[in-house]
Design a protein around this motif. Structure first.
Motif, PDB file in Angstrom:
ATOM      1  N   GLY A   9     -27.958  17.651  18.575  1.00  0.00           N
ATOM      2  CA  GLY A   9     -27.143  17.075  17.509  1.00  0.00           C
ATOM      3  C   GLY A   9     -28.000  16.685  16.317  1.00  0.00           C
ATOM      4  O   GLY A   9     -29.221  16.732  16.354  1.00  0.00           O
ATOM      5  N   GLY A  10     -27.327  16.291  15.238  1.00  0.00           N
ATOM      6  CA  GLY A  10     -28.056  15.874  14.043  1.00  0.00           C
ATOM      7  C   GLY A  10     -27.166  15.839  12.826  1.00  0.00           C
ATOM      8  O   GLY A  10     -25.937  15.911  12.933  1.00  0.00           O
ATOM      9  N   LEU A  11     -27.812  15.727  11.676  1.00  0.00           N
ATOM     10  CA  LEU A  11     -27.113  15.676  10.394  1.00  0.00           C
ATOM     11  C   LEU A  11     -27.213  17.038   9.728  1.00  0.00           C
ATOM     12  O   LEU A  11     -28.314  17.606   9.625  1.00  0.00           O
ATOM     13  N   VAL A  12     -26.098  17.557   9.260  1.00  0.00           N
ATOM     14  CA  VAL A  12     -26.077  18.869   8.621  1.00  0.00           C
ATOM     15  C   VAL A  12     -25.086  18.837   7.456  1.00  0.00           C
ATOM     16  O   VAL A  12     -24.111  18.083   7.495  1.00  0.00           O
ATOM     17  N   GLN A  13     -25.341  19.645   6.449  1.00  0.00           N
ATOM     18  CA  GLN A  13     -24.441  19.724   5.304  1.00  0.00           C
ATOM     19  C   GLN A  13     -23.226  20.586   5.633  1.00  0.00           C
ATOM     20  O   GLN A  13     -23.302  21.460   6.505  1.00  0.00           O
ATOM     21  N   PRO A  14     -22.121  20.362   4.945  1.00  0.00           N
ATOM     22  CA  PRO A  14     -20.955  21.241   5.153  1.00  0.00           C
ATOM     23  C   PRO A  14     -21.328  22.701   4.951  1.00  0.00           C
ATOM     24  O   PRO A  14     -22.082  23.047   4.035  1.00  0.00           O
ATOM     25  N   VAL A 121     -23.128  14.459  16.141  1.00  0.00           N
ATOM     26  CA  VAL A 121     -23.131  15.494  15.105  1.00  0.00           C
ATOM     27  C   VAL A 121     -22.482  14.893  13.868  1.00  0.00           C
ATOM     28  O   VAL A 121     -21.348  14.418  13.928  1.00  0.00           O
ATOM     29  N   THR A 122     -23.206  14.913  12.750  1.00  0.00           N
ATOM     30  CA  THR A 122     -22.693  14.380  11.499  1.00  0.00           C
ATOM     31  C   THR A 122     -22.753  15.474  10.445  1.00  0.00           C
ATOM     32  O   THR A 122     -23.827  16.051  10.204  1.00  0.00           O
ATOM     33  N   VAL A 123     -21.612  15.758   9.833  1.00  0.00           N
ATOM     34  CA  VAL A 123     -21.532  16.771   8.781  1.00  0.00           C
ATOM     35  C   VAL A 123     -21.216  16.046   7.471  1.00  0.00           C
ATOM     36  O   VAL A 123     -20.128  15.526   7.277  1.00  0.00           O
ATOM     37  N   SER A 124     -22.191  16.014   6.585  1.00  0.00           N
ATOM     38  CA  SER A 124     -22.026  15.262   5.341  1.00  0.00           C
ATOM     39  C   SER A 124     -22.960  15.779   4.279  1.00  0.00           C
ATOM     40  O   SER A 124     -24.069  16.209   4.598  1.00  0.00           O
TER      41      SER A 124
END
Length: 124
Positions: A9-14, A121-124
């Motif tokens: 998991g992690g931070l990802v852009q749209p 999971v963060t999509v931002s």
């Protein structure tokens, strides 16, 4: 005692992609129906995808964007997530239950008796 450990998991852009992994102990994924669920704050746990007995199934919200697969030798399943959207933001959980094929019951979290700790999971 069966253990499931998620990672990836992690931070990802749209529009970006991530691959989640779920490593299973003490059994081979081929003997179980294994699934991914997700839960956003204030929401119920939602089915994402499942694999078992050579069959793969997907939730309506991820069809065409997510792919579930497994590596039996490594006792691991994967979730490849493409074209991620902000609404995909959630904690993703791996689950497993005995059964060679995932039946129509696969969307019910109560059908599974083994769960991982989840990965954000963060999509931002």
């Amino acid at each position: 005692h069966v253990q499931l450990v998620e990672s990836g998991g992690g931070l990802v852009q749209p529009g970006g992609s991530l691959r989640l992994s779920c490593a299973a102990s003490q059994y081979a994924p081929s003997d179980y129906c294994m699934a991914w669920f997700r839960q956003a704050p204030g929401e119920e746990r939602e089915e994402v995808a499942a694999i078992g007995g050579g069959k793969t199934v997907y939730g309506d919200s991820v069809k065409g964007r997510f792919t579930i697969s497994q590596d039996t030798a490594k006792r691991t399943i994967f979730l490849r997530m493409n074209n991620l959207k902000p609404e995909d933001t959630a904690i993703y959980y791996c689950a497993a239950t005995a059964g060679f094929a995932c039946g129509t019951w696969w969307k019910n979290p109560r059908a599974y008796n083994h769960w991982g700790q989840g990965t954000q999971v963060t999509v931002s």
